[in-house]
Design a protein around this motif. Structure first.
Motif, mmCIF file in Angstrom:
data_model
loop_
_atom_site.group_PDB
_atom_site.id
_atom_site.type_symbol
_atom_site.label_atom_id
_atom_site.label_comp_id
_atom_site.label_asym_id
_atom_site.label_seq_id
_atom_site.Cartn_x
_atom_site.Cartn_y
_atom_site.Cartn_z
ATOM 1 N N VAL A 215 0.666 -1.110 0.071
ATOM 2 C CA VAL A 215 0.045 0.001 0.070
ATOM 3 C C VAL A 215 0.630 1.133 0.045
ATOM 4 O O VAL A 215 1.816 1.279 0.777
ATOM 5 N N LEU A 216 0.765 2.177 -0.902
ATOM 6 C CA LEU A 216 1.479 3.499 -0.935
ATOM 7 C C LEU A 216 1.189 4.389 0.306
ATOM 8 O O LEU A 216 -0.097 4.486 0.484
ATOM 9 N N PHE A 217 1.946 4.866 1.096
ATOM 10 C CA PHE A 217 2.001 5.664 1.714
ATOM 11 C C PHE A 217 2.318 7.030 1.574
ATOM 12 O O PHE A 217 3.586 7.242 1.009
ATOM 13 N N PRO A 218 1.710 8.292 1.653
ATOM 14 C CA PRO A 218 2.447 9.610 1.533
ATOM 15 C C PRO A 218 3.507 9.904 2.750
ATOM 16 O O PRO A 218 3.416 9.578 3.795
ATOM 17 N N VAL A 219 4.478 10.771 2.213
ATOM 18 C CA VAL A 219 5.654 10.881 3.176
ATOM 19 C C VAL A 219 6.280 12.204 2.739
ATOM 20 O O VAL A 219 6.220 12.704 1.674
ATOM 21 N N HIS A 220 6.064 13.132 3.782
ATOM 22 C CA HIS A 220 6.463 14.295 3.674
ATOM 23 C C HIS A 220 8.040 14.369 3.316
ATOM 24 O O HIS A 220 8.886 13.617 3.827
ATOM 25 N N PRO A 221 8.617 15.272 2.507
ATOM 26 C CA PRO A 221 9.954 15.162 2.151
ATOM 27 C C PRO A 221 10.848 15.299 3.010
ATOM 28 O O PRO A 221 11.948 14.652 3.118
ATOM 29 N N LEU A 222 10.513 16.128 4.103
ATOM 30 C CA LEU A 222 11.602 16.111 5.334
ATOM 31 C C LEU A 222 11.439 14.959 6.387
ATOM 32 O O LEU A 222 12.426 14.670 6.936
ATOM 33 N N ALA A 223 10.328 13.957 6.056
ATOM 34 C CA ALA A 223 10.419 12.845 6.949
ATOM 35 C C ALA A 223 11.043 11.571 6.170
ATOM 36 O O ALA A 223 11.140 10.488 6.431
ATOM 37 N N GLU A 224 11.435 11.972 4.793
ATOM 38 C CA GLU A 224 11.890 10.863 3.899
ATOM 39 C C GLU A 224 13.284 10.200 4.344
ATOM 40 O O GLU A 224 13.013 8.857 4.624
ATOM 41 N N PRO A 225 14.178 10.939 4.884
ATOM 42 C CA PRO A 225 15.325 10.219 5.639
ATOM 43 C C PRO A 225 14.949 9.361 6.447
ATOM 44 O O PRO A 225 15.457 8.164 6.751
ATOM 45 N N PRO A 231 12.855 -0.887 7.757
ATOM 46 C CA PRO A 231 13.118 -2.109 7.025
ATOM 47 C C PRO A 231 11.791 -2.338 6.322
ATOM 48 O O PRO A 231 10.740 -2.337 6.874
ATOM 49 N N GLY A 232 12.162 -3.065 5.140
ATOM 50 C CA GLY A 232 10.920 -3.502 4.391
ATOM 51 C C GLY A 232 10.162 -2.785 3.587
ATOM 52 O O GLY A 232 9.039 -3.221 3.055
ATOM 53 N N LEU A 233 10.444 -1.374 3.625
ATOM 54 C CA LEU A 233 9.581 -0.577 2.838
ATOM 55 C C LEU A 233 10.310 -0.380 1.300
ATOM 56 O O LEU A 233 11.545 -0.652 1.115
#
Length: 541
Positions: A215-225, A231-233
């Protein structure tokens, strides 16, 4: 090469910059005095020269009455430097609070940097706002209004000053959302399927077959790191969906009347107010909304509409979660935006623009209408059902459409409810995961009503627009809202804690949010920590 700044222009810029430092330093000192951190009020003197506080440097700074939330605040003629206020903070601080004091000093520095950056970019921001309309324009304008009580609200610990212009709402930016694929067995969805505008794996640069297992989850660019280290994503290779931040920063405009809330690796209104999303809060917020819907079905009078916050997903991780908020039709104006100056409008506020559109230009009539809707609803909740909302000016909006103005309410996961009062009203107590949302203590309920509904949603807004008559307008509206309940015990309690009280409860926001560890304050919830009182601006109004 750009033109060199002339000496007079450079001096003027320095004066402006110093003015912003004076402004912030006074707000910091006022907050420390209001919360009486570490007994700092012992430095206040009263003599024939007036009231003053003696700073650690020995400097005597005049104080004056007049602000509704302070007994005394920095006199308007004083010009403080941030360094001398922080020196005084260190002088009074308990050694056990050294970590919190250092964090607060960082907040002060970053708040000043944010003020300076916004000032430098004001022309650019004004140009962006000219091209925007409706709710997102008001969200950006609301972010230019400082919090009534928390002095360093412009600071978002965790977002560097360099990143603010790209992600903070007061800069009116837009950016592309990142996405990551989460194994389906780790995902909890509140509703079957995903919103129709959700991307497919192929649209974020991933194999299309991944849709069967992830399932795709949205990620804020600042949270990407941070998310990249889980693991597993499977991280999406391409961004998808251009968004614009709302006042809360972690919530963005994803489409017309659609907001998307995602975790943000930052703290606002204090070091301990993390902007990640604990999975349980999503479910609790949906349960709270359902509770309020049930109450509204029994109460035909309140002019209230609830945002739809029933669509969410999480993967049992504070940086893997999202909420899709559906907004109703109509003209939506955040209450937090009412005091925002309009760009290039010579001192006019959003309040005046909205009053012209909906109240014949009568700003006071608009505020009276708002107070009536706000207090009738919150008094009914308190007296009849034992419910107190944490619906401050950021979680409230005015909704204009067919018929009278209504209140639009969102983010209900901070409410407080009494199981005993709900049972007496024939309503089942929600199965909240956070036990702190339930109490049968009417005084705890009253604390939330006073500090949120009365101070932030009512008085701070009206005083900011009409300081001379605010207390009268708020006092009359509250008395009118309480009048139908006569001698009901909960109504008597609320009168005693508001209209008749010698002093009003206040929150120790800086103390609990940053300065003092929870182990020392004993606060179960840093957003509901009451260690101070202030003058009752309603008495005699």
């Amino acid at each position: 090469m750009g033109a060199r700044m002339t000496r007079p222009a450079r001096r003027e810029a320095q004066r402006e910059g110093t003015g912003r430092e004076h402004y912030l330093a006074a707000r910091v000192l006022n907050a420390l005095l209001r919360e009486d951190y570490a007994g700092i009020s012992a430095r206040v003197t009263h003599d024939r020269d007036g009231v003053a506080i003696v700073l650690a440097s020995g400097r005597r700074v005049g104080l004056a009455a007049g602000d509704p939330f302070h007994d005394f605040a920095t006199a308007p003629w004083e010009r403080l430097r941030l360094a001398e206020v922080l020196e005084t903070l260190r002088a009074v601080a308990d050694p056990a609070d050294a970590e919190g004091v250092a964090a607060f000093e960082r907040e002060c520095g970053e708040a000043l940097a944010a003020l300076e950056a916004h000032h430098r970019r004001r022309g650019e921001v004004a140009r962006r706002l000219r091209g925007r309309h409706g709710l997102i324009r008001y969200e950006s304008l609301a972010a230019t209004v400082d919090h009534p009580l928390y002095p360093t609200a412009r600071c978002r610990l965790g977002i560097s000053p360099a990143d603010l212009a790209a992600y903070a709402p007061e800069f009116a930016p837009e950016f592309a959302m990142r996405w990551t694929a989460v194994p389906r067995e780790r995902v909890t969805l509140s509703r079957p399927g995903l919103p129709g505008w959700w991307p497919s794996p192929g649209e974020v640069g991933l194999p299309s077959g991944l849709a069967r297992t992830h399932v795709l989850f949205p990620v804020h660019p600042l949270a990407e790191p941070l998310v990249g280290g889980i693991p597993g994503l499977v991280a999406g290779r391409e961004p998808y969906l251009t968004v614009r931040p709302t006042l809360s920063a972690r919530t963005v405009e994803a489409g017309e009347r659609v907001h998307l809330k995602v975790p943000l690796p930052a703290s606002t209104l204090g070091l301990r107010n993390r902007r990640s999303i604990k999975p349980g809060t999503l479910r609790d917020g949906a349960l709270a909304e359902s509770l309020l819907c049930e109450i509204l079905a029994r109460e035909p009078g309140p002019r209230v509409t609830l945002a739809d916050e029933q669509t969410y997903g999480h993967a049992e991780h504070e940086y893997l979660g999202w909420l899709v908020r559906g907004l109703p039709e109509g003209d939506i104006v955040p209450v937090a935006a009412l005091l925002a100056p309009l760009p290039d409008a010579d001192g006019r506020l959003v309040l005046h623009e909205v009053a012209e559109r909906h109240h014949g230009g009568d700003a006071e009539a608009l505020l009276r209408d708002y107070l009536a809707a706000l207090l009738e609803w919150n008094v009914a909740l308190f007296v009849r059902y034992g419910v107190a909302l944490e619906a401050h000016q950021q979680n409230l909006a005015l909704l204009f459409g067919d018929g009278p103005m209504r209140l639009l309410i969102k983010d209900n996961d901070g409410l407080l409810a009494s199981p005993r009062r709900l049972r007496a009203a024939g309503i089942a107590t929600p199965d909240f995961g956070d036990e702190r949302m339930l109490t049968d203590d009417p005084y705890a309920l009253a604390d939330v009503f006073v500090t949120i509904t009365l101070h932030l949603a009512a008085m701070a807004v009206v005083h900011g627009a009409l300081p001379g008559s605010a207390a009268t307008l708020v006092g009359r509206a509250l008395a009118a809202a309480l009048e139908p309940y006569g001698d009901d015990p909960m109504a008597r309690l609320l009168r005693a804690r508001t209209l008749e009280a010698a002093r009003l409860t206040g929150k120790s926001m800086v103390v609990a949010g940053t300065l003092v560890a929870k182990e020392r304050t004993g606060a179960r919830d840093v957003n509901k920590f009451y260690g101070t009182t202030g003058p009752n601006y309603l008495r005699g109004a």
